[in-house]
Design an enzyme around this catalytic site. Structure first.
Site, PDB file in Angstrom:
ATOM      1  N   MET A  21       0.827  -1.206   0.000  1.00 37.34           N
ATOM      2  CA  MET A  21       0.000   0.000   0.000  1.00 37.34           C
ATOM      3  C   MET A  21       0.863   1.259   0.000  1.00 37.34           C
ATOM      4  SD  MET A  21      -3.088  -1.087  -0.276  1.00 37.34           S
ATOM      5  CE  MET A  21      -4.131   0.282   0.244  1.00 37.34           C
ATOM      6  N   HIS A 135       4.610   5.136   2.089  1.00 34.34           N
ATOM      7  CA  HIS A 135       3.430   4.350   2.422  1.00 34.34           C
ATOM      8  C   HIS A 135       2.215   5.258   2.521  1.00 34.34           C
ATOM      9  CE1 HIS A 135       0.839   1.396   4.381  1.00 34.34           C
ATOM     10  NE2 HIS A 135       1.705   0.503   3.938  1.00 34.34           N
ATOM     11  N   HIS A 136       1.065   4.742   2.077  1.00 35.97           N
ATOM     12  CA  HIS A 136      -0.142   5.549   2.061  1.00 35.97           C
ATOM     13  C   HIS A 136      -0.592   5.925   3.469  1.00 35.97           C
ATOM     14  CE1 HIS A 136      -3.752   7.320   0.603  1.00 35.97           C
ATOM     15  NE2 HIS A 136      -3.614   6.849  -0.606  1.00 35.97           N
ATOM     16  N   SER A 137      -0.139   5.179   4.468  1.00 35.19           N
ATOM     17  CA  SER A 137      -0.493   5.533   5.845  1.00 35.19           C
ATOM     18  C   SER A 137       0.304   6.744   6.323  1.00 35.19           C
ATOM     19  CB  SER A 137      -0.230   4.352   6.787  1.00 35.19           C
ATOM     20  OG  SER A 137       1.137   4.026   6.786  1.00 35.19           O
ATOM     21  N   ASP A 181      -7.991  11.022  -4.707  1.00 37.42           N
ATOM     22  CA  ASP A 181      -7.194   9.842  -4.452  1.00 37.42           C
ATOM     23  C   ASP A 181      -8.148   8.713  -4.097  1.00 37.42           C
ATOM     24  OD1 ASP A 181      -5.704   7.842  -3.301  1.00 37.42           O
ATOM     25  OD2 ASP A 181      -4.340   9.226  -2.298  1.00 37.42           O
TER      26      ASP A 181
END
Lengths: 455, 455
Positions: A21, A135-137, A181
């Site tokens: 991710m 990372h998308h987090s 997004d």
């Protein structure tokens, strides 16, 4: 120590061995005038001096009672995050894309701040590249693009510009993830469900209306009617990345001649390319492919009310004629926008969440594989309008590298830069063989519309 | 479709995001005479023609009722497995090791045959490298080395040698994993426990004796007495790899002068290097480090009875004087060998299994973190004795890239080749900062023994 928002936790939960991710960006630069043969080596040495990252790039994950928190990494090791690499000869764009495909397949080390910056030498024609990965987090795709751009300058003579990890990013609007997004929008599922129950009746009515309408007019897109398609298989862990720049003027000219928005034309080009690709793979569904697309809901030309939502667009892949295909797309987008614009922002959000519910459910539980809301994600993201430079090196192109998901094996994200539209295609390598052909088919898609528009 | 052996399944179960279970090998070649500037590019093109891998390199995993099976990959995609890469300038061994460190950190795609071959150009001094990588469930470390060697020739003029994935490997002796491979030995835990219960009384007696002896003589190694050490922390997902060749003649000369086996001298050099490294990190335990070492139990010079087992060796890291350290190591190895040689092969295997039980338990369950049987793995693996060539390119060096595990963050594997000992050090990047220093400390360790032996 700071707790991750539920949305950001979701990106960690969704991550699997075959479904990393992280988002990425490929930036292609040309050497500044007078750069010698050691230019990239010296640049690497310079970058290695920025060994103290700014927040949030100094933050690593820690887990407590099942929840994730950010805390500072006291053993930060820049050599892990910043990597100097090279392309094998002849160093064409082909070798660059192969390199990015392999690197984007690799999971990041969760015991460290979740980002990497790859400086790539050996690109033919006095060029070099940066592949940025986060990372998308840690950061969403839009913020990542904004930040990578902020690290550049419009002044070719500006020097001593630090790399992006050494710049403090602007505060992220954690409460409203950018709807452009798609992955961020997914988090609406977890965020908005409880909060805005009062809007549910309106949403249900709209869903009902859209299903009714779809029954009457087959070109209207209802929810859950996307056809079965090879693009919607479970994914594997290896990636294929393709990228190319197309002239924005050509797209605009087509839009003007055929009275369509730039977004409509982009969808028509993608529809054409996907149609040809699927025909080549002997896998074109009889029903049109459905794309999940972020659109602006601005009702007039005023500055305010620039609301953005995710809509489902009919890509007209069942239609051979490019003009007819564009008409179907235009009607489908107009209809979806109209439906959205009649809702309040909260309703629009809930509608989006409901639209994506089967996808979210499938991703989280794998429970509803038969319900396919859409086949592909096509995001059009605004980028810098003026030429950008990094310590004198001109940014020639900037391509998003996004996230394929189980059941959504292809992601098309495009970015505007100067007078170019930069397409980044990220896919599961196994599900999309010969994906590079899509680049030729996109070019074809532009040409056939130019012919149709007598340009 | 063929079921994996329980041992091979174990390697899949043990694999975690931060604990990949693949082995690797780095081969360094020099260009053949007359090779032009396109030599590696043309080699890459040639290798890409071998697009039909032999068994088992055409096999991928499939899962049924919770068990893994091998089945043929009908969509084999050589471009995924064979990768042409390059080092950034200046292309020193340093850049090569950085490259291998990063690549060895990456998990492989489980939806494909579990191997990769990286052809690396841009190594300074008219050289190139191969980094071969295979999952331990597909092939064990020893077999991988044998196979990589079989693909070479002793004849510099031999041409048209196919790459290793296009050669059918010899049948693997599945029932008796090579004990020289520590990871394979782990599988004794699952394989031998039920079978040879009759030998348990002897084993228990030996364990009891070794504990008694350890109480009387502190230099004898008992089970479970390894000290707490920074090398025995949980690992992270990023790796550090270092490699160097040392002259076998120097090691042999020391052994002759100090009446020690080559293996004893190697352990003494490693003990010296680890002592200096840990002093530098302010982390030298008061008690000596214990190494898990595979040794030959051959009782005389006859060809038969070349039994191999894993022993625990005292590395004498608490002793400053190199001669004294070597004496302690010699006594410790002799004692362990004697104990082993008094057992039947079955008993020796069970003893090994029992010795490693806490490690195996920790790896599988994390239940016994306090019981540390050993601190580091040091494997000495026989390699080719004569110079090898690959289509005219001389093999200059060949270094094992092995597997760090939770609680065993450093693996030292060495391979003999021609008149060289090739050290490969593979470690968790976070647990072993500045690990490159170990290479200097190894050289120091040789020098101090040469001084002590008046050489």
């Amino acid at each position: 120590m700071k707790a991750l928002s539920p949305a950001d936790q979701l990106f960690l939960w969704l991550e699997k061995r075959q479904q990393p991710m992280h988002v990425g960006g490929l930036q292609l630069f040309s050497f500044p005038e007078g750069a010698g043969p050691k230019y990239v080596t010296e640049l690497a040495e310079l970058l290695r001096t920025y060994s103290e990252p700014e927040y949030p790039f100094n933050q690593r994950l820690t887990k407590r009672l099942g929840s994730y928190y950010w805390k500072e990494d006291h053993h930060f090791d820049l050599e892990h995050h910043f990597r100097h690499e090279a392309l094998p000869k002849p160093g064409r764009i082909r070798e660059l894309l192969t390199h990015i495909s392999a690197e984007h397949s690799n999971l990041m080390d969760r015991q460290r701040p979740l980002w990497e910056c790859h400086l790539i030498e050996g690109v033919r024609g006095r060029r070099f590249a940066l592949y940025n990965k986060a990372h998308h987090s840690l950061i969403d795709g839009m913020s990542a693009i904004r930040m990578a751009t902020r690290a550049l300058s419009n002044d070719p003579n500006a020097k001593d510009l630090p790399p992006w990890w050494a710049m403090q990013p602007k505060k992220r609007e954690a409460t409203s993830p950018t709807a452009t997004d798609f992955i961020s929008s997914l988090t609406q599922l977890s965020n908005s469900a409880g909060k805005q129950l009062s809007t549910i009746p309106t949403v249900i009515r709209e869903v009902y209306k859209s299903v009714q309408q779809a029954n009457e007019n087959p070109d209207t897109v209802s929810i859950f009617q996307a056809p079965q398609c090879i693009l919607n298989a479970p994914i594997t862990g290896s990636r294929r990345f393709a990228a190319q720049s197309y002239s924005m003027d050509r797209i605009k000219a087509i839009g003007k001649a055929m009275r369509a928005t730039m977004n409509d034309v982009v969808l028509a080009i993608c529809g054409s390319a996907l149609r040809n690709y699927l025909i080549n793979q002997h896998a074109l569904p009889d029903q049109p492919l459905i794309a999940m697309v972020p659109v602006s809901l601005r009702k007039d030309d005023s500055e305010g009310g620039n609301q953005i939502a995710m809509i489902l667009a009919n890509l007209g892949t069942h239609i051979a004629d490019p003009s007819d295909r564009l008409s179907v797309i235009k009607a489908s987008v107009k209809d979806a926008k109209k439906r959205m614009s009649q809702m309040t922002p909260e309703e629009a959000l809930n509608y989006t969440a409901l639209t994506m519910a089967p996808t979210g459910l499938n991703l989280l539980t794998g429970l509803a594989p038969g319900l396919q809301a859409f086949n592909v994600v096509i995001s059009n993201v605004p980028g810098p309008k003026k030429a950008c430079y990094w310590n004198g090196a001109k940014l020639e192109g900037m391509y998003p590298v996004s996230i394929p998901l189980d059941g959504i094996a292809l992601n098309i994200t495009l970015l505007s830069y100067e007078d170019q539209l930069e397409f980044g295609l990220t896919a599961c390598r196994r599900t999309l063989p010969s994906m590079q052909r899509l680049l030729d088919y996109l070019e074809n898609g532009i040409k056939e519309l130019e012919v149709a528009a007598d340009l």
